[in-house]
Scaffold this active site. Structure first.
Site, PDB file in Angstrom:
ATOM      1  CB  SER A 113      34.685  96.252  52.227  1.00 50.31           C
ATOM      2  OG  SER A 113      33.397  96.307  53.075  1.00 50.31           O
ATOM      3  CG  HIS A 114      33.505 100.303  53.742  1.00 56.50           C
ATOM      4  ND1 HIS A 114      33.763  98.896  54.313  1.00 56.50           N
ATOM      5  CD2 HIS A 114      34.061 101.146  54.254  1.00 56.50           C
ATOM      6  CE1 HIS A 114      34.839  99.399  55.119  1.00 56.50           C
ATOM      7  NE2 HIS A 114      35.139 100.446  55.406  1.00 56.50           N
ATOM      8  CE  LYS A 126      36.235  88.796  53.096  1.00 57.94           C
ATOM      9  NZ  LYS A 126      35.416  89.183  54.133  1.00 57.94           N
ATOM     10  CG  ASP A 277      29.540  97.054  51.862  1.00 60.47           C
ATOM     11  OD1 ASP A 277      28.620  96.008  51.670  1.00 60.47           O
ATOM     12  OD2 ASP A 277      30.469  96.715  52.275  1.00 60.47           O
ATOM     13  CG  ASP A 279      32.075  93.411  50.349  1.00 62.56           C
ATOM     14  OD1 ASP A 279      31.728  94.708  50.848  1.00 62.56           O
ATOM     15  OD2 ASP A 279      32.785  92.630  50.832  1.00 62.56           O
ATOM     16  CG  ASP A 281      30.475  92.623  53.754  1.00 61.18           C
ATOM     17  OD1 ASP A 281      30.078  94.135  53.325  1.00 61.18           O
ATOM     18  OD2 ASP A 281      31.396  92.462  54.276  1.00 61.18           O
ATOM     19  NE  ARG A 282      31.078  97.888  56.236  1.00 60.94           N
ATOM     20  CZ  ARG A 282      31.760  98.710  56.849  1.00 60.94           C
ATOM     21  NH1 ARG A 282      31.393 100.157  56.966  1.00 60.94           N
ATOM     22  NH2 ARG A 282      32.976  98.609  57.292  1.00 60.94           N
ATOM     23  CD  GLU A 363      31.643  93.736  62.771  1.00 64.29           C
ATOM     24  OE1 GLU A 363      32.876  94.236  63.481  1.00 64.29           O
ATOM     25  OE2 GLU A 363      31.762  93.678  61.416  1.00 64.29           O
ATOM     26  CD  GLU A 364      30.919 100.239  64.632  1.00 66.79           C
ATOM     27  OE1 GLU A 364      30.491 101.191  64.139  1.00 66.79           O
ATOM     28  OE2 GLU A 364      31.766  99.545  64.325  1.00 66.79           O
ATOM     29  CB  SER A 365      30.937  99.110  61.012  1.00 63.42           C
ATOM     30  OG  SER A 365      31.009  97.532  61.136  1.00 63.42           O
ATOM     31  CE  LYS A 376      30.884  93.441  57.237  1.00 63.13           C
ATOM     32  NZ  LYS A 376      31.774  93.815  58.125  1.00 63.13           N
TER      33      LYS A 376
HETATM   34  C1  G1P Z   1      35.671  98.321  59.823  1.00 66.15           C
HETATM   35  C2  G1P Z   1      34.439  98.166  60.689  1.00 66.15           C
HETATM   36  C3  G1P Z   1      34.379  96.678  61.079  1.00 66.15           C
HETATM   37  C4  G1P Z   1      34.412  95.981  59.910  1.00 66.15           C
HETATM   38  C5  G1P Z   1      35.458  95.865  59.060  1.00 66.15           C
HETATM   39  C6  G1P Z   1      35.196  95.275  58.018  1.00 66.15           C
HETATM   40  O1  G1P Z   1      36.896  97.904  60.429  1.00 66.15           O
HETATM   41  O2  G1P Z   1      34.852  98.959  61.802  1.00 66.15           O
HETATM   42  O3  G1P Z   1      33.082  96.474  62.164  1.00 66.15           O
HETATM   43  O4  G1P Z   1      34.462  94.395  60.357  1.00 66.15           O
HETATM   44  O5  G1P Z   1      35.508  97.396  58.613  1.00 66.15           O
HETATM   45  O6  G1P Z   1      33.915  95.736  57.180  1.00 66.15           O
HETATM   46  P1  G1P Z   1      38.003  98.780  61.214  1.00 66.15           P
HETATM   47  O7  G1P Z   1      38.358  99.803  60.001  1.00 66.15           O
HETATM   48  O8  G1P Z   1      37.200  99.626  62.300  1.00 66.15           O
HETATM   49  O9  G1P Z   1      39.103  97.919  61.392  1.00 66.15           O
HETATM   50 ZN    ZN Z   2      31.772  94.985  52.945  1.00 67.54          ZN
END
Ligand code: G1P
Ligand code: ZN
Length: 541
Positions: A113-114, A126, A277, A279, A281-282, A363-365, A376
């Site tokens: 991801s990020h 995954k 990000d 991949d 999704d953000r 999500e807040e992220s 997402k």
């Molecule tokens: C973090 C984010 C969460 C998101 C996840 C995957 O997970 O907080 O909202 O779904 O990345 O992108 P965390 O590291 O908090 O478990």
């Molecule tokens: Zn991602």
């Protein structure tokens, strides 16, 4: 073709977290590491025989090598067909869509991801199931169990597959289809949004900067924004996916997308700034001089979704992760629809979406999405914003202000304490957990606790219960602090402290200033300074 059964033995710690298995790239490169996880997944889904799978990733270092291993193992496990994005590229939402479009049995998505990429950074994988969404908790547990007893894996001896030529080939008895990673995703977007209205917006001189952060959305954003919607060339920046993301953190927030933020706060700012990000999704949304928090973005998208063709008949419901602010709950109440509060991680939204209980989730992220896929979707959020801007013909800042004037403002910020010693982090959580039952009624500084508990989620669709999903302290006057341990960090423990404060009328304050009382209360209650030795976070978003 000869199927080979090779000996292996369990490797410790292959437990999938919030979104699959994430480790340092070098950990993944150890002999047998990737193989064990892939075989464990096949074992957990009752083998690969006759199945159809989607495979692709965000293009980070080791992506292509891992895909070759997975293809050979898929053939060894009797998989009938694999569809792979050209060059090994698929954004997470595009992979989710391909699983659904092709009625596949699932897919492997390669990404951390990020998190940064490269040989010294992070890699991840995954498995998403038939609905296109991340493996639910029970499947993740089954995969993990299988990694603990694994003794052998199946593969074939074969040459690598050419990932760069679109078309169909074979690997042993298995059919391999290399597809354009963007095409079907773009076709889906065209069914959801009013592309002609957005074209008209750009024709009228609307300007935008989309920062792909050298990650997977580059080709998607270029094809859709520039080549289809008519945004001027140069609208997409950092648009070529690089194996190390140009050594950046491909995380679209004000810290890691700082150059975009600087641009948007300058007098050269275009009308809209957006980023996605690693991949794809953000998303980050920022107007001229106006950053939109992900929690607010979800609420604003929900309140205006009916302006886009796909959502013109309204929303079935809205879901948000527990630490996300209550802004979208206010919209749901106003629309007279249900809102759901789920644990962190996209997998919990899948059941609600499949059951038709919700249309939008977030999500807040910086993750927002809808029923169009089971992940997402960064570019989707940007396109929904563009659709809303095209219809409302107002600036981002004015739309946000309108929203606050109608619903009030949920001041919000997340503090991340990274690489905390694991014992200290668990001490903090344990001692707060022990204090929770006695907190209600206590006053700390300016704040009085109204309720405190540990979040546990009862899935309304399948009845499963997920415990230990975060410690939350609510205060009188609409403030809340949440403590949670990250499930995606790859080094030490990451403590997340989520702060929010609601105000109906006082909507013009500085965020950190508006949150100072709740922050002080949260840090005092946990005795944070003494327990982990710091109160200043590494990252504030
Ligand atoms: C973090 C984010 C969460 C998101 C996840 C995957 O997970 O907080 O909202 O779904 O990345 O992108 P965390 O590291 O908090 O478990
Ligand atoms: Zn991602």
């Amino acid at each position: 073709m000869k199927i080979e059964t090779l000996q292996t033995k369990p490797i410790e710690g292959q437990m999938p977290g919030t979104s699959g298995l994430r480790k340092k790239t070098k950990v993944f490169m150890q002999p047998g590491y990737l193989e064990n996880f892939i075989q464990a997944t096949f074992d957990a889904i009752d083998g690969g025989m006759g199945k159809k799978l989607i495979v692709g990733g965000d293009g980070r270092y080791f992506n292509k090598v891992a895909i070759q291993t997975i293809l050979k193992m898929a053939a060894g496990n009797g998989v009938a067909e694999v569809i792979v994005g050209k060059g090994g590229i698929l954004s997470t939402p595009a992979a989710s869509h391909l699983i659904r479009l092709n009625s596949a049995d699932g897919g492997f998505i390669l990404s951390a991801s990020h998190n940064p990429g490269g040989i010294d950074e992070d890699f991840g994988i995954k498995f998403n199931g038939q609905n296109g969404g991340p493996a639910p908790e029970n499947l993740s547990a089954k995969i993990f169990d299988a990694t603990k007893t694994i003794a052998e894996f199946k593969t074939i001896a074969a040459d690598d597959t050419d990932l760069n030529t679109i078309g169909t080939t074979r690997l042993g008895d298995m059919k391999v289809q290399i597809v354009d990673p963007v095409e079907s995703y773009q076709a889906l977007m065209e069914t959801l949004f009013d592309f002609p209205a957005i074209q008209t917006l750009f024709k009228g001189g609307f300007t935008m900067c989309f920062d792909a952060m050298h990650a997977v959305t580059g080709p998607y954003a270029t094809a859709i924004l520039e080549e289809t919607l008519g945004a001027p060339s140069g609208t997409v920046v950092n648009g070529t996916p690089l194996e190390d993301f140009g050594k950046g953190h491909p995380d679209p927030n004000p810290i890691w997308a700082k150059s975009l933020m600087d641009l948007m706060m300058s007098d050269k700012a275009p009308d809209l700034g957006a980023a996605s990000d690693g991949d794809g999704d953000r998303n980050m949304i920022v107007g001229r001089g106006a950053y939109v928090t992900p929690s607010d973005s979800l609420a604003i998208l929900a309140a205006n979704a009916n302006l886009a063709p796909a959502y013109q008949d309204g929303l079935a419901g809205i879901a948000r992760s527990m630490p996300t602010s209550a802004a979208s709950d206010r919209v749901a109440a106003n629309l007279g629809i249900e809102c759901y509060e789920t644990p962190t991680g996209w997998k919990f939204f899948g059941n609600l979406l499949d059951a038709g209980k919700v249309t939008l989730c977030g999500e807040e992220s910086a993750g927002t999405g809808s029923s169009h896929v089971r992940e997402k979707d960064g570019l989707w959020a940007v396109l929904l914003w563009l659709n809303i801007l095209a219809v409302r013909k107002k600036s981002v800042a004015d739309i946000v202000l309108d929203h606050w004037q109608t619903f009030g403002r949920d001041y919000y910020s997340r503090y991340d304490y990274e690489d905390v010693a694991i014992d200290k982090a668990s001490h903090l959580m344990q001692s707060l957990r022990a204090k929770l039952p006695d907190l209600a009624g206590q006053t700390v500084g300016e704040m009085t606790v109204s309720h405190a508990d540990e979040f546990s989620y009862l899935d309304p669709v399948d009845g499963s219960v997920s415990k230990n999903q975060g410690l939350r302290i609510s205060f009188e006057g609409g403030a809340r602090a949440v403590f949670r341990l990250s499930g995606t960090g790859t080094q030490g423990a990451t403590i997340r402290l989520y702060l929010e404060q609601y105000s109906k009328d006082d909507i013009g304050r500085d965020t950190q200033e508006a949150l100072q009382d709740v922050r002080h209360a949260a840090q005092t209650i946990t005795d944070m300074n003494a327990v982990i030795g710091r109160i200043e976070p590494d990252v504030i978003t």
